[in-house]
Design an enzyme around this catalytic site. Structure first.
Site, PDB file in Angstrom:
ATOM      1  N   PRO A   1     -10.887  -8.623 -41.350  1.00  0.00           N
ATOM      2  CA  PRO A   1     -11.908  -9.653 -41.171  1.00  0.00           C
ATOM      3  C   PRO A   1     -13.214  -9.297 -41.871  1.00  0.00           C
ATOM      4  CG  PRO A   1     -10.793  -9.208 -39.103  1.00  0.00           C
ATOM      5  CD  PRO A   1     -10.322  -8.178 -40.075  1.00  0.00           C
ATOM      6  N   GLU A   2     -13.874 -10.330 -42.376  1.00  0.00           N
ATOM      7  CA  GLU A   2     -15.162 -10.145 -43.032  1.00  0.00           C
ATOM      8  C   GLU A   2     -16.271 -10.028 -41.978  1.00  0.00           C
ATOM      9  OE1 GLU A   2     -15.211 -10.409 -46.602  1.00  0.00           O
ATOM     10  OE2 GLU A   2     -13.044 -10.630 -46.539  1.00  0.00           O
TER      11      GLU A   2
ATOM     12  N   LYS B   1     -18.905  -4.827 -39.710  1.00  0.00           N
ATOM     13  CA  LYS B   1     -17.621  -5.175 -39.110  1.00  0.00           C
ATOM     14  C   LYS B   1     -17.412  -4.509 -37.753  1.00  0.00           C
ATOM     15  CE  LYS B   1     -15.575  -5.826 -43.674  1.00  0.00           C
ATOM     16  NZ  LYS B   1     -14.413  -5.561 -44.537  1.00  0.00           N
TER      17      LYS B   1
ATOM     18  N   ARG C   1      -6.835  -2.333 -52.270  1.00  0.00           N
ATOM     19  CA  ARG C   1      -6.911  -3.726 -51.854  1.00  0.00           C
ATOM     20  C   ARG C   1      -6.441  -4.624 -52.991  1.00  0.00           C
ATOM     21  NH1 ARG C   1      -7.480  -1.334 -47.918  1.00  0.00           N
ATOM     22  NH2 ARG C   1      -9.070  -1.482 -46.263  1.00  0.00           N
TER      23      ARG C   1
END
Length: 265
Positions: free
Chosen positions: A2-3, A51, A251
């Protein structure tokens, strides 16, 4: 993963539901916290830092949680069916009219509220901080340009530089700057880059939908992110995908070969 805007919104929803309320149930379903019971404590607030989330309780106690790849906090009415299986629940908080369930929270820690900095003190400026100012921007810029030959995509994901950017915004920021994710930091204006990151996160901070194009229509929300093999939302060229980084830091990177000239994987 999640951002930062997703964590920010989760924190505000938790705060709205729990702040000022005394927990009727406060379970942490993890072997390390087998003896911990937060029932009877008042929730004083919820704070997001990049985060990371800190839920603060009376008695100078905070619960740190991090979503990692699949974690989430859900809110329910009493008796409402959970949308994820019970065996994934790591935290169960209940007040008279709401339940807050933390699912798949791989990182949990109870600590004195005064010690929260121990877990987030290494982070760069929080792009969604209420007290963001020129000094925070300058610090973020300094962190970004500290390694001018570093790949921009990797620098943007480094939470020690900017707290809150994830893979979605990495892809979209590189696109909007007109460079590939493998371009060096020196290829972009660092001030413009930091301001763009903050502007995109702010635009989506108060809603679950995330758009970088200005459209919330399905399939039109992003320029290149998760558009592998589909047309770039600007020019129609087929979006490409590759890996960036190594090991646990690797990523997926998305880019348009026409709109984003520069080195590639």
């Amino acid at each position: 993963m999640p951002e930062g805007d997703t964590v920010f919104l989760a924190g505000h929803r938790l705060a709205d539901a729990l702040t000022g309320r005394v927990l009727l149930r406060g379970q942490l379903r993890h072997p390390r916290f087998a003896t911990a019971d937060l029932a009877g404590r008042e929730v004083l607030g919820v704070r997001s830092v990049g985060k990371h989330l800190f839920t603060r309780f009376s008695g100078d106690l905070s619960l740190h949680s991090h979503f990692r790849m699949d974690g989430a906090w859900h809110l329910y009415r009493p008796g409402e069916r959970w949308r994820r299986p019970g065996h994934q629940a790591r935290a169960v908080f209940e007040v008279p009219d709401r339940q807050a369930i933390g699912f798949a929270l791989h990182d949990l820690e109870l600590l004195p509220t005064a010690d929260e900095h121990r877990l987030v003190g290494h982070l760069g400026p929080d792009l969604l901080a209420d007290d963001w100012d020129e000094a925070a921007e300058a610090e973020a810029v300094r962190g970004l340009v500290a390694e001018p030959e570093r790949e921009l995509g990797l620098a943007l994901l480094d939470q020690r530089v900017l707290a809150g950017v994830g893979n979605l915004y990495k892809a979209e920021v590189c696109f909007l700057l007109g460079v590939s994710p493998w371009s060096p930091v020196s290829a972009v204006d660092p001030v413009e880059t930091v301001r763009l990151c903050r502007r995109l996160l702010l635009a989506n901070a108060w809603r679950p939908e995330q758009s970088t194009t200005g459209s919330l229509r399905r399939g039109q929300q992003h320029w290149v992110f998760e558009r592998t093999g589909r047309p770039c939302a600007r020019c129609g060229t087929r979006v490409r995908v590759g890996g960036q980084g190594a090991g646990v830091l690797e990523r997926v990177a998305y880019w348009c070969p026409r709109c984003q000239p520069g080195p590639i994987a």
